[in-house]
Design a protein around this motif. Sequence first.
Motif, PDB file in Angstrom:
ATOM      1  N   THR A 103       0.833  -1.208   0.000  1.00 49.10           N
ATOM      2  CA  THR A 103       0.000   0.000   0.000  1.00 49.10           C
ATOM      3  C   THR A 103       0.865   1.255   0.000  1.00 49.10           C
ATOM      4  O   THR A 103       0.585   2.207  -0.743  1.00 49.10           O
ATOM      5  CB  THR A 103      -0.944   0.000   1.222  1.00 49.10           C
ATOM      6  N   GLU A 104       1.914   1.265   0.798  1.00 47.87           N
ATOM      7  CA  GLU A 104       2.826   2.413   0.820  1.00 47.87           C
ATOM      8  C   GLU A 104       3.510   2.596  -0.531  1.00 47.87           C
ATOM      9  O   GLU A 104       3.643   3.710  -1.031  1.00 47.87           O
ATOM     10  CB  GLU A 104       3.878   2.248   1.921  1.00 47.87           C
ATOM     11  N   ALA A 105       3.914   1.484  -1.159  1.00 46.14           N
ATOM     12  CA  ALA A 105       4.558   1.563  -2.470  1.00 46.14           C
ATOM     13  C   ALA A 105       3.579   2.068  -3.533  1.00 46.14           C
ATOM     14  O   ALA A 105       3.947   2.869  -4.396  1.00 46.14           O
ATOM     15  CB  ALA A 105       5.118   0.206  -2.868  1.00 46.14           C
ATOM     16  N   VAL A 106       2.332   1.599  -3.468  1.00 43.72           N
ATOM     17  CA  VAL A 106       1.313   2.065  -4.414  1.00 43.72           C
ATOM     18  C   VAL A 106       1.101   3.566  -4.237  1.00 43.72           C
ATOM     19  O   VAL A 106       1.031   4.315  -5.221  1.00 43.72           O
ATOM     20  CB  VAL A 106      -0.017   1.295  -4.235  1.00 43.72           C
ATOM     21  N   ASP A 107       1.032   4.034  -2.993  1.00 44.25           N
ATOM     22  CA  ASP A 107       0.868   5.474  -2.743  1.00 44.25           C
ATOM     23  C   ASP A 107       2.013   6.273  -3.367  1.00 44.25           C
ATOM     24  O   ASP A 107       1.785   7.305  -3.997  1.00 44.25           O
ATOM     25  CB  ASP A 107       0.799   5.758  -1.244  1.00 44.25           C
ATOM     26  N   GLN A 108       3.250   5.792  -3.187  1.00 46.41           N
ATOM     27  CA  GLN A 108       4.402   6.494  -3.758  1.00 46.41           C
ATOM     28  C   GLN A 108       4.381   6.443  -5.282  1.00 46.41           C
ATOM     29  O   GLN A 108       4.727   7.426  -5.942  1.00 46.41           O
ATOM     30  CB  GLN A 108       5.704   5.909  -3.215  1.00 46.41           C
ATOM     31  N   GLN A 109       3.971   5.311  -5.841  1.00 45.46           N
ATOM     32  CA  GLN A 109       3.872   5.201  -7.297  1.00 45.46           C
ATOM     33  C   GLN A 109       2.807   6.162  -7.828  1.00 45.46           C
ATOM     34  O   GLN A 109       3.033   6.839  -8.822  1.00 45.46           O
ATOM     35  CB  GLN A 109       3.520   3.767  -7.705  1.00 45.46           C
ATOM     36  N   LEU A 110       1.654   6.217  -7.162  1.00 47.01           N
ATOM     37  CA  LEU A 110       0.571   7.094  -7.623  1.00 47.01           C
ATOM     38  C   LEU A 110       0.966   8.563  -7.545  1.00 47.01           C
ATOM     39  O   LEU A 110       0.517   9.370  -8.361  1.00 47.01           O
ATOM     40  CB  LEU A 110      -0.700   6.849  -6.804  1.00 47.01           C
ATOM     41  N   GLU A 111       1.812   8.894  -6.584  1.00 45.61           N
ATOM     42  CA  GLU A 111       2.281  10.263  -6.449  1.00 45.61           C
ATOM     43  C   GLU A 111       3.099  10.695  -7.656  1.00 45.61           C
ATOM     44  O   GLU A 111       3.079  11.859  -8.037  1.00 45.61           O
ATOM     45  CB  GLU A 111       3.174  10.369  -5.197  1.00 45.61           C
ATOM     46  N   HIS A 112       3.831   9.752  -8.252  1.00 48.77           N
ATOM     47  CA  HIS A 112       4.781  10.098  -9.307  1.00 48.77           C
ATOM     48  C   HIS A 112       4.421   9.514 -10.662  1.00 48.77           C
ATOM     49  O   HIS A 112       5.146   9.695 -11.623  1.00 48.77           O
ATOM     50  CB  HIS A 112       6.189   9.631  -8.905  1.00 48.77           C
ATOM     51  N   CYS A 113       3.310   8.822 -10.751  1.00 51.78           N
ATOM     52  CA  CYS A 113       2.883   8.194 -12.005  1.00 51.78           C
ATOM     53  C   CYS A 113       1.858   9.115 -12.670  1.00 51.78           C
ATOM     54  O   CYS A 113       1.029   9.709 -11.989  1.00 51.78           O
ATOM     55  CB  CYS A 113       2.249   6.840 -11.683  1.00 51.78           C
TER      56      CYS A 113
END
Length: 142
Positions: A103-113
């Motif tokens: 979930t944390e990785a998805v949040d970081q990906q969504l921030e920069h994707c």
Amino acid sequence: GWPEGGTKKPKWQDRKGDLGLLLQLCTKYPVLKYDAGYQAIAATLCRVLKIEANAAVTGEAAKVCGALAAGLGPAFDKHSRMLLPLLIGKLREKNSALLRQVTEAVDQQLEHCPSDAAFEAVVGALADKNPAARKEACLALA
């Protein structure tokens, strides 16, 4: 540097340790300069997220995905498009520690994707037959 063939080692502790080394490098330098070497790292992370059965190794790979997205920012766009659907697919995991890391990785990906890639990945997750995966995908957008 990161060991060649590190995620192909037979012992899960060694695979996790090699991913941990990569994570350590990513967090030591919060802003990363993009070059062609990230293609091989992204391909390795894709392979780990697709086939790794050990939750600790998968969680470490998810953390590396998040750290790379945060460190490279928009330059990581092409790789985010490959990794984000795999990470979102892991939202169906029952292991709470792994689910938190993903979930944390998805949040970081969504921030920069880019938003179109994020939208495609989340729409794919909303079609998942697992209600927990659909719920986590919706929460990731919130």
